[in-house]
Scaffold this motif. Sequence first.
Motif, mmCIF file in Angstrom:
data_model
loop_
_atom_site.group_PDB
_atom_site.id
_atom_site.type_symbol
_atom_site.label_atom_id
_atom_site.label_comp_id
_atom_site.label_asym_id
_atom_site.label_seq_id
_atom_site.Cartn_x
_atom_site.Cartn_y
_atom_site.Cartn_z
ATOM 1 N N ARG A 1 36.416 39.056 44.192
ATOM 2 C CA ARG A 1 37.653 38.329 43.897
ATOM 3 C C ARG A 1 38.031 38.509 42.423
ATOM 4 O O ARG A 1 37.224 38.930 41.612
ATOM 5 C CB ARG A 1 37.493 36.840 44.187
ATOM 6 C CG ARG A 1 37.292 36.508 45.658
ATOM 7 C CD ARG A 1 37.323 35.012 45.892
ATOM 8 N NE ARG A 1 37.295 34.683 47.305
ATOM 9 C CZ ARG A 1 37.560 33.473 47.801
ATOM 10 N NH1 ARG A 1 37.860 32.468 46.979
ATOM 11 N NH2 ARG A 1 37.525 33.257 49.104
ATOM 12 N N ASN A 2 39.263 38.130 42.106
ATOM 13 C CA ASN A 2 39.758 38.107 40.725
ATOM 14 C C ASN A 2 39.641 39.483 40.062
ATOM 15 O O ASN A 2 39.079 39.633 38.983
ATOM 16 C CB ASN A 2 39.008 37.050 39.898
ATOM 17 C CG ASN A 2 39.805 36.608 38.673
ATOM 18 O OD1 ASN A 2 40.927 36.137 38.814
ATOM 19 N ND2 ASN A 2 39.250 36.767 37.488
ATOM 20 N N HIS A 3 40.218 40.479 40.711
ATOM 21 C CA HIS A 3 40.165 41.858 40.207
ATOM 22 C C HIS A 3 41.557 42.318 39.785
ATOM 23 O O HIS A 3 42.552 42.002 40.429
ATOM 24 C CB HIS A 3 39.588 42.801 41.264
ATOM 25 C CG HIS A 3 40.020 42.492 42.670
ATOM 26 N ND1 HIS A 3 41.236 42.900 43.184
ATOM 27 C CD2 HIS A 3 39.389 41.802 43.666
ATOM 28 C CE1 HIS A 3 41.339 42.485 44.441
ATOM 29 N NE2 HIS A 3 40.244 41.815 44.760
ATOM 30 N N PHE A 4 41.618 43.110 38.697
ATOM 31 C CA PHE A 4 42.901 43.607 38.196
ATOM 32 C C PHE A 4 43.616 44.494 39.212
ATOM 33 O O PHE A 4 44.838 44.467 39.320
ATOM 34 C CB PHE A 4 42.695 44.410 36.906
ATOM 35 C CG PHE A 4 42.528 43.585 35.657
ATOM 36 C CD1 PHE A 4 42.934 42.262 35.597
ATOM 37 C CD2 PHE A 4 41.967 44.151 34.521
ATOM 38 C CE1 PHE A 4 42.787 41.507 34.441
ATOM 39 C CE2 PHE A 4 41.819 43.419 33.351
ATOM 40 C CZ PHE A 4 42.223 42.092 33.308
ATOM 41 N N TYR A 5 42.856 45.313 39.911
ATOM 42 C CA TYR A 5 43.420 46.251 40.878
ATOM 43 C C TYR A 5 42.631 46.175 42.187
ATOM 44 O O TYR A 5 41.474 45.746 42.200
ATOM 45 C CB TYR A 5 43.385 47.680 40.319
ATOM 46 C CG TYR A 5 44.323 47.885 39.155
ATOM 47 C CD1 TYR A 5 45.672 48.174 39.363
ATOM 48 C CD2 TYR A 5 43.865 47.764 37.843
ATOM 49 C CE1 TYR A 5 46.543 48.345 38.293
ATOM 50 C CE2 TYR A 5 44.739 47.934 36.766
ATOM 51 C CZ TYR A 5 46.074 48.218 37.004
ATOM 52 O OH TYR A 5 46.936 48.374 35.950
ATOM 53 N N PRO A 6 43.245 46.589 43.308
ATOM 54 C CA PRO A 6 42.567 46.492 44.602
ATOM 55 C C PRO A 6 41.212 47.193 44.623
ATOM 56 O O PRO A 6 41.039 48.273 44.049
ATOM 57 C CB PRO A 6 43.555 47.182 45.560
ATOM 58 C CG PRO A 6 44.892 47.000 44.914
ATOM 59 C CD PRO A 6 44.637 47.090 43.440
ATOM 60 N N VAL A 7 40.267 46.573 45.315
ATOM 61 C CA VAL A 7 38.894 47.082 45.398
ATOM 62 C C VAL A 7 38.743 47.959 46.641
ATOM 63 O O VAL A 7 38.955 47.508 47.765
ATOM 64 C CB VAL A 7 37.884 45.919 45.447
ATOM 65 C CG1 VAL A 7 36.470 46.449 45.654
ATOM 66 C CG2 VAL A 7 37.964 45.094 44.172
ATOM 67 N N MET A 8 38.341 49.208 46.430
ATOM 68 C CA MET A 8 38.213 50.163 47.529
ATOM 69 C C MET A 8 36.770 50.388 47.964
ATOM 70 O O MET A 8 36.511 50.718 49.124
ATOM 71 C CB MET A 8 38.799 51.508 47.101
ATOM 72 C CG MET A 8 40.276 51.470 46.778
ATOM 73 S SD MET A 8 41.313 51.200 48.220
ATOM 74 C CE MET A 8 41.288 52.835 48.956
ATOM 75 N N LYS A 9 35.829 50.203 47.024
ATOM 76 C CA LYS A 9 34.455 50.600 47.330
ATOM 77 C C LYS A 9 33.463 49.708 46.601
ATOM 78 O O LYS A 9 33.697 49.297 45.468
ATOM 79 C CB LYS A 9 34.253 52.060 46.899
ATOM 80 C CG LYS A 9 32.932 52.695 47.306
ATOM 81 C CD LYS A 9 32.932 54.182 46.944
ATOM 82 C CE LYS A 9 31.675 54.886 47.429
ATOM 83 N NZ LYS A 9 31.688 56.327 47.091
ATOM 84 N N MET A 10 32.346 49.422 47.273
ATOM 85 C CA MET A 10 31.254 48.673 46.661
ATOM 86 C C MET A 10 29.938 49.314 47.119
ATOM 87 O O MET A 10 29.743 49.587 48.303
ATOM 88 C CB MET A 10 31.288 47.213 47.082
ATOM 89 C CG MET A 10 30.240 46.331 46.423
ATOM 90 S SD MET A 10 30.482 44.591 46.904
ATOM 91 C CE MET A 10 29.273 43.793 45.863
ATOM 92 N N GLU A 11 29.061 49.560 46.141
ATOM 93 C CA GLU A 11 27.744 50.132 46.419
ATOM 94 C C GLU A 11 26.686 49.269 45.742
ATOM 95 O O GLU A 11 26.982 48.561 44.783
ATOM 96 C CB GLU A 11 27.653 51.546 45.860
ATOM 97 C CG GLU A 11 28.743 52.503 46.335
ATOM 98 C CD GLU A 11 28.928 53.667 45.374
ATOM 99 O OE1 GLU A 11 28.347 54.739 45.625
ATOM 100 O OE2 GLU A 11 29.633 53.480 44.357
#
Length: 235
Positions: free
Chosen positions: A159-169
């Motif tokens: 949450r609370n990110h400047f730009y959309p989150v596409m990936k998490m590792e």
Amino acid sequence: MKKKHGAVKFGIICLAMFVLYPAVQAFAAWNDVRTSYATYTGSGYSGGAVLLDPINPNMEITALNPTDMNYNGVKAALAGAYLEVTGPKGKTVVYVTDLYPEGAPGALDLSPNAFAKIGEMSAGKINISWKVVKAPITGNFSYRVKEGSSQWWAAIQVRNHFYPVMKMEYKKAGAWINLEKMDYNHFLGTNMGTSPLQVRITDIRGQAVLDTIPALPANGTSGAYIVPGNVQFPS
């Protein structure tokens, strides 16, 4: 004559291959301007498809059509994004909190307070254009750990990110393990253990940052909870 027949036969084969294997859907660049229409709804403040509750009831929000929500084949890619929307009366910025299942590509289902800023409420449906913009927020990420998460199975939302989150590792035994993003806007992992998680998060621009999330519960009996992050995407 044989050469001519061969060319015709080759053309037929190519046509058959095109029919059997259509081109992969092309997506616009992440910051391109989309044009479509907007409607409005009073929903999306709680129980939205991408699980961003609680949402301030005064916020300007939107539900987003499936094509754009799942940008570039990533489920819930634009969940939590901010969009600058232009309509007949002007422009405003809205927060993506829900899915607009029946919406055509580019379509938005705006909250009434957002719709009224850019169009006449009596119209019910207006022509719009919009683009993804940097979120008007401050501070670092936060993480929502879904109820039932444990060392064996966990779903984690950024949450609370400047730009959309596409990936998490996350890092395990020196290797980066990709976590699948689900349509409910959480990244799903299994057998992640009970040590703090070193994670790498990538936004829609390809910018990646590293962070550490506290250890997951040993068992799956806890409710959902939120932990603060230590980083933010570069501007």
